[in-house]
Design a protein around this motif. Structure first.
Motif, PDB file in Angstrom:
ATOM      1  N   UNK A 711       0.861  -1.189   0.000  1.00  0.00           N
ATOM      2  CA  UNK A 711       0.000   0.000   0.000  1.00  0.00           C
ATOM      3  C   UNK A 711       0.890   1.230   0.000  1.00  0.00           C
ATOM      4  N   UNK A 712       0.722   2.076  -1.022  1.00  0.00           N
ATOM      5  CA  UNK A 712       1.576   3.244  -1.194  1.00  0.00           C
ATOM      6  C   UNK A 712       0.802   4.514  -0.873  1.00  0.00           C
ATOM      7  N   UNK A 713       1.395   5.379  -0.074  1.00  0.00           N
ATOM      8  CA  UNK A 713       0.719   6.605   0.352  1.00  0.00           C
ATOM      9  C   UNK A 713       0.682   7.646  -0.769  1.00  0.00           C
ATOM     10  N   UNK A 714      -0.425   8.440  -0.774  1.00  0.00           N
ATOM     11  CA  UNK A 714      -0.492   9.629  -1.626  1.00  0.00           C
ATOM     12  C   UNK A 714       0.286  10.767  -0.963  1.00  0.00           C
ATOM     13  N   UNK A 715       0.461  11.814  -1.732  1.00  0.00           N
ATOM     14  CA  UNK A 715       1.147  13.011  -1.223  1.00  0.00           C
ATOM     15  C   UNK A 715       0.345  13.582  -0.050  1.00  0.00           C
ATOM     16  N   UNK A 716       0.923  13.603   1.168  1.00  0.00           N
ATOM     17  CA  UNK A 716       0.154  14.094   2.327  1.00  0.00           C
ATOM     18  C   UNK A 716      -0.214  15.562   2.228  1.00  0.00           C
ATOM     19  N   UNK A 734      -8.659   7.449  -0.092  1.00  0.00           N
ATOM     20  CA  UNK A 734      -8.145   8.812  -0.034  1.00  0.00           C
ATOM     21  C   UNK A 734      -6.699   8.866   0.438  1.00  0.00           C
ATOM     22  N   UNK A 735      -6.267   7.879   1.200  1.00  0.00           N
ATOM     23  CA  UNK A 735      -4.925   7.935   1.776  1.00  0.00           C
ATOM     24  C   UNK A 735      -3.855   7.351   0.869  1.00  0.00           C
ATOM     25  N   UNK A 736      -4.227   6.463  -0.070  1.00  0.00           N
ATOM     26  CA  UNK A 736      -3.203   5.851  -0.916  1.00  0.00           C
ATOM     27  C   UNK A 736      -3.807   4.861  -1.892  1.00  0.00           C
ATOM     28  N   UNK A 737      -2.957   4.026  -2.467  1.00  0.00           N
ATOM     29  CA  UNK A 737      -3.404   3.044  -3.468  1.00  0.00           C
ATOM     30  C   UNK A 737      -2.533   1.796  -3.348  1.00  0.00           C
ATOM     31  N   UNK A 738      -3.046   0.696  -3.876  1.00  0.00           N
ATOM     32  CA  UNK A 738      -2.307  -0.569  -3.878  1.00  0.00           C
ATOM     33  C   UNK A 738      -1.407  -0.622  -5.112  1.00  0.00           C
ATOM     34  N   UNK A 739      -0.139  -0.913  -4.902  1.00  0.00           N
ATOM     35  CA  UNK A 739       0.815  -1.011  -6.012  1.00  0.00           C
ATOM     36  C   UNK A 739       0.724  -2.408  -6.634  1.00  0.00           C
ATOM     37  N   UNK A 740      -0.300  -2.588  -7.457  1.00  0.00           N
ATOM     38  CA  UNK A 740      -0.547  -3.897  -8.054  1.00  0.00           C
ATOM     39  C   UNK A 740       0.588  -4.282  -8.996  1.00  0.00           C
ATOM     40  N   UNK A 741       1.189  -3.311  -9.668  1.00  0.00           N
ATOM     41  CA  UNK A 741       2.244  -3.604 -10.636  1.00  0.00           C
ATOM     42  C   UNK A 741       3.639  -3.342 -10.070  1.00  0.00           C
ATOM     43  N   UNK A 794       3.684  -0.784   4.286  1.00  0.00           N
ATOM     44  CA  UNK A 794       3.331   0.540   3.783  1.00  0.00           C
ATOM     45  C   UNK A 794       4.547   1.201   3.143  1.00  0.00           C
ATOM     46  N   UNK A 795       4.312   1.783   1.966  1.00  0.00           N
ATOM     47  CA  UNK A 795       5.329   2.588   1.306  1.00  0.00           C
ATOM     48  C   UNK A 795       5.059   4.049   1.628  1.00  0.00           C
ATOM     49  N   UNK A 796       5.987   4.682   2.370  1.00  0.00           N
ATOM     50  CA  UNK A 796       5.844   6.076   2.775  1.00  0.00           C
ATOM     51  C   UNK A 796       6.062   6.981   1.558  1.00  0.00           C
TER      52      UNK A 796
END
Length: 855
Positions: A711-716, A734-741, A794-796
């Motif tokens: 799970x990778x975070x969006x720009x805070x 809203x907080x991030x997205x899954x890095x499927x690729x 989590x990917x910060x």
């Protein structure tokens, strides 16, 4: 007309006798005709009365017997402890039922004898595969016929092998085939109704062939299979008459006992009069000569006894086809490993049918319970119900899974609980996806194919009797939604073709709407540890109980969560074994002092303070670090080492090279043994102990590689209007997205990486080394890949720096990754709307500049 033509000869004889006794009376032709009609009518009434009386008595018996059988079987199944309280008359009725069950088993044992022709070189492979799969499910007996010198393989001491005297394994196997039939008649002729001649590369569906044979009168001569007259090159060269054929040997040949009885005494004669080298052609000629019957002339046999003309590639691809589902036999399966694959697929179809049957029984139980509440006078006798809570649990299950198919099962409480429909056309359109128009996903396409195939099978169930068939053409459009409690729903507009082939032939295109619902069944859990399945019976029951509890307490809940408890007392031993498995963590590092400080704090809290068996290898690139950064990095490491002096926690691998992630991971891999567990990670990651447990469970030496979905975070600054996220483990849209690729974070044993060729150390700079390794594992035949979303990995967020010196492909990948980390579609849209004037002016200026350059 058929009835009168049947009784007419007898009626004529009866009238002639009357006329011969009354020679002195003159009977006119009109009176004679009237008398014939009256006599025929009276005789027809009498015969119809007898038939009707017999049918009534037969049907009344058939109606009574199943209800008694079902009732008594339910008594035995539900409550054996109360069998003494059952009346004596009822107890007497139970005994014949058990006898009937045994009789049915005996009937199954005597239905079919299968003779499989094989050779010594195939006994360990093809013959063993047949015996391990469908051979054990045949409603009768199976035997393998080979050459006189054949012996049972060491790995299959129980293989029923019959070495035929005077027979070798040469091709064509004509002598083997005829002597096998002779052996079958001499030893089993009076014990079985049907006899099947099969090759060792055919798969037979035991349940379907039993149903098929039960529908045919076995006392008559039958020669059943896919009829053939030879291919185009052989046509006219097989010495067949215009009305003669033969049953193709590959898909299997079925002979009734009467047919085998007629040809068995003439086997030697048939062998002495061979016209061709084709064994199945000569068998057909022998049956035609002595049994006087041809192979079944039926177009339907091409689908029942299915032969795939793809040769060695037959049945190696997709098995979800109408040909595979309709067939009784599948031929050829040249590679014995694929025999197990096909068998597993067929077992899956059986499970599917049983689950559907279970759902139907749940619906019946729910309906009966509703009727019982409406009519208390017909309440169930408590003596026939179990003493424990089994029946009450059944009712609870029926309330959840026994609801009749209905698109309005679920009633949302508010707007947020509404499940939206996706539009299906050539693409799929959804208002709940970041990509509103996209290709139809593989899982949805597979689900649609399954639904359409089952619907068409049900539509054409009685097509043969009705003389028509309906063929599916395409889905014009449709709607789809997924209810996690009940299952997926479909509304489809389908184009069909109506074909009538009996009577007045016609072909008409038609459109129909189909309203469909796939019902979910209970949850089932399988947990593996080091390739061995654990006992999860109690675990499954625990989850299912929570499902019912959740459903009963809040039937309108849209989000259902389950708590998975431990399955057995042995779990504690297993948990200890899992937690003590060493994880060798490899971290490539070049600069990024702030991120490294955060990484080490997380490593200390999760791994060191909780005594996790983890060893960290830091591959430190010196060329890309100035002296100050290098000194601060060492200070952070030494500070943590000083706190945990008794533990081997961190090892530094310095490299005097330019940063290259593939080289770093390769150097880290060299520090461990072949059977050690590796986990490759980046400095921008944080994790919990649950992640470590998943790594240990999901990575199996020689079998499974684990690629967790991060799970990778969006720009805070866009999400929270802050420079840092207040909760890194908050997961939502809203907080991030899954890095499927994303494939950079993974765990594997060193030996498995070495087997596929390891890392490509020629790759330098950003990206591609992870994709290259992932593709190697995909191409590997012996190692499988496990991908699963890990909510504790989590990917910060950090701004992705893309080196302009990268090749165009990797530079585009880098820019795409950088773009994805800003925010979701709604957040970026709101950002544009808030400053739309400047954005639009900027866009117009860019377009204007591009037009000038193009001129």
């Amino acid at each position: 007309m058929a009835y009168f033509s049947y009784v007419y000869p007898k009626r004529q004889t009866f009238i002639q006798k009357i006329n011969s006794g009354r020679k002195h009376h003159h009977v006119t032709p009109i009176n004679r005709r009237l008398l014939q009609i009256i006599c025929g009518f009276l005789a027809g009434l009498f015969i119809a009365y007898i038939i009707l009386k017999y049918r009534r008595s037969f049907h009344s018996t058939c109606r009574r017997t199943p209800s008694i059988v079902q009732f008594k079987e339910n008594v035995n199944h539900f409550d054996n402890s109360k069998s003494e309280d059952i009346a004596e008359n009822d107890a007497k009725n139970i005994t014949p039922i058990k006898k009937n069950i045994e009789q049915r088993k005996n009937i199954n044992r005597s239905l079919l004898f299968v003779g499989v022709m094989t050779a010594q070189k195939y006994l360990e492979t093809r013959a063993a595969a047949v015996y391990d799969t469908w051979g054990k499910e045949i409603p009768g007996k199976i035997a393998f016929f080979s050459s006189a010198i054949s012996v049972k393989p060491i790995n299959m001491p129980h293989l029923p092998l019959v070495p035929l005297k005077g027979v070798d394994d040469s091709y064509p196997p004509q002598k083997k085939s005829f002597l096998m039939l002779q052996y079958m008649w001499e030893h089993f002729g009076n014990k079985y109704e049907w006899f099947l001649r099969a090759d060792d590369d055919v798969y037979i569906r035991a349940d379907k062939i039993e149903t098929f044979l039960r529908s045919i009168n076995s006392s008559k001569p039958h020669f059943i299979g896919q009829a053939g007259r030879g291919n185009q090159e052989e046509f006219g060269l097989l010495s067949l008459e215009y009305d003669e054929n033969f049953c193709m040997g590959g898909p299997g040949i079925i002979l009734s006992r009467e047919t085998l009885r007629k040809i068995a005494p003439h086997v030697k004669n048939c062998l002495q009069n061979l016209y061709t080298t084709h064994e199945d052609v000569e068998l057909g000629r022998c049956v035609q000569r002595f049994a006087r019957i041809p192979c079944t002339w039926s177009y339907e046999m091409q689908s029942i006894f299915y032969h795939n003309f793809s040769g060695n590639f037959a049945f190696t691809g997709n098995l979800k086809t109408k040909e595979v589902h309709r067939a009784i036999t599948l031929h050829p399966i040249k590679q014995h490993k694929h025999m197990y694959r096909v068998h597993h697929y067929m077992q899956g179809l059986k499970i599917h049918d049983l689950q559907q049957r279970k759902i139907s029984l749940y619906r019946d139980l729910r309906l009966m319970e509703e009727l019982r509440r409406l009519h208390p006078e017909f309440s169930v006798n408590k003596d026939v119900l179990p003493a424990d809570n089994y029946y009450s649990n059944l009712l609870r299950e029926a309330n959840l899974f026994g609801m009749q198919p209905d698109l309005n099962k679920y009633h949302p409480r508010n707007e947020d609980d509404v499940f939206s429909w996706d539009l299906i056309s050539r693409s799929i359109y959804s208002n709940m996806n970041l990509n509103p128009r996209r290709k139809i996903e593989a899982y949805l396409k597979e689900g649609l194919d399954d639904v359409i195939r089952e619907v068409m099978d049900n539509i054409n169930l009685f097509s043969r009797e009705r003389g028509r068939i309906i063929e599916f053409q395409q889905i014009l459009y449709g709607y789809h939604r997924l209810n996690p409690l009940y299952g997926p729903d479909y509304i489809l507009d389908v184009l069909l073709t109506f074909k009538k082939y009996r009577g007045k032939k016609m072909t008409v295109p038609v459109r129909r709407h189909a309203y469909l619902q796939q019902q979910f069944t209970g949850l089932e859990v399988r947990e593996m540890f080091e390739g061995i399945e654990r006992n999860t019976e109690n675990l499954t029951e625990n989850i299912f109980a929570n499902t019912l509890k959740t459903y009963s307490t809040n039937t309108q809940s849209k989000n259902v969560y389950f708590h998975i408890a431990k399955s057995s007392p042995d779990d504690e031993i297993v948990e200890n074994k899992i937690s003590h498995k060493l994880i060798n963590m490899v971290l490539p590092l070049s600069g990024k002092l702030e991120a490294f400080s955060r990484f080490m704090k997380n490593y200390e809290v999760v791994c060191l303070k909780q005594n996790e068996n983890v060893l960290l290898f830091i591959v430190l690139f010196l060329k890309t670090n100035d002296d100050m950064v290098y000194d601060k990095t060492l200070a952070i490491i030494n500070k943590i080492k000083s706190r945990y002096r008794t533990k081997k926690t961190i090892k530094i691998i310095p490299l005097e090279e330019k940063f290259a992630r593939a080289k770093a991971l390769n150097y880290g891999m060299k520090q461990v043994n072949e059977n050690d567990l590796l986990f490759f990670i980046d400095v921008d990651m944080i994790w919990t102990t649950d992640t470590l447990r998943r790594i240990r469970l999901n990575t199996v030496l020689g079998k499974t590689i684990y690629f967790p979905i991060v799970f990778s975070e969006f720009d805070p600054t866009i999400v929270y209007h802050s420079h840092i996220s207040p909760n890194h483990f908050l997961i939502n849209e809203e907080s991030g997205y899954w890095r499927i690729f994303g494939f950079g974070i993974m765990s594997s044993y060193k030996a498995d990486i070495s087997k596929v060729g390891g890392f490509n150390i020629s790759i330098t700079g950003w990206g591609k080394e992870d994709v290259d390794l992932f593709e190697k594992f995909v191409s590997s035949k012996n190692i499988s890949i496990l991908r699963s979303a890990d909510p504790n990995l989590i990917h910060i967020f950090h701004i992705v720096d893309c080196d302009s010196s990268l090749d165009l492909n990797r530079l585009n990948m880098c820019h795409n990754t950088r773009t994805e980390t800003y925010g979701n579609v709604y957040q970026l849209a709101n950002l544009i709307y808030s400053i739309k004037t400047n954005i639009f002016q900027f866009a117009r200026s860019k377009i204007h500049q591009a037009n000038i350059i193009n001129r």
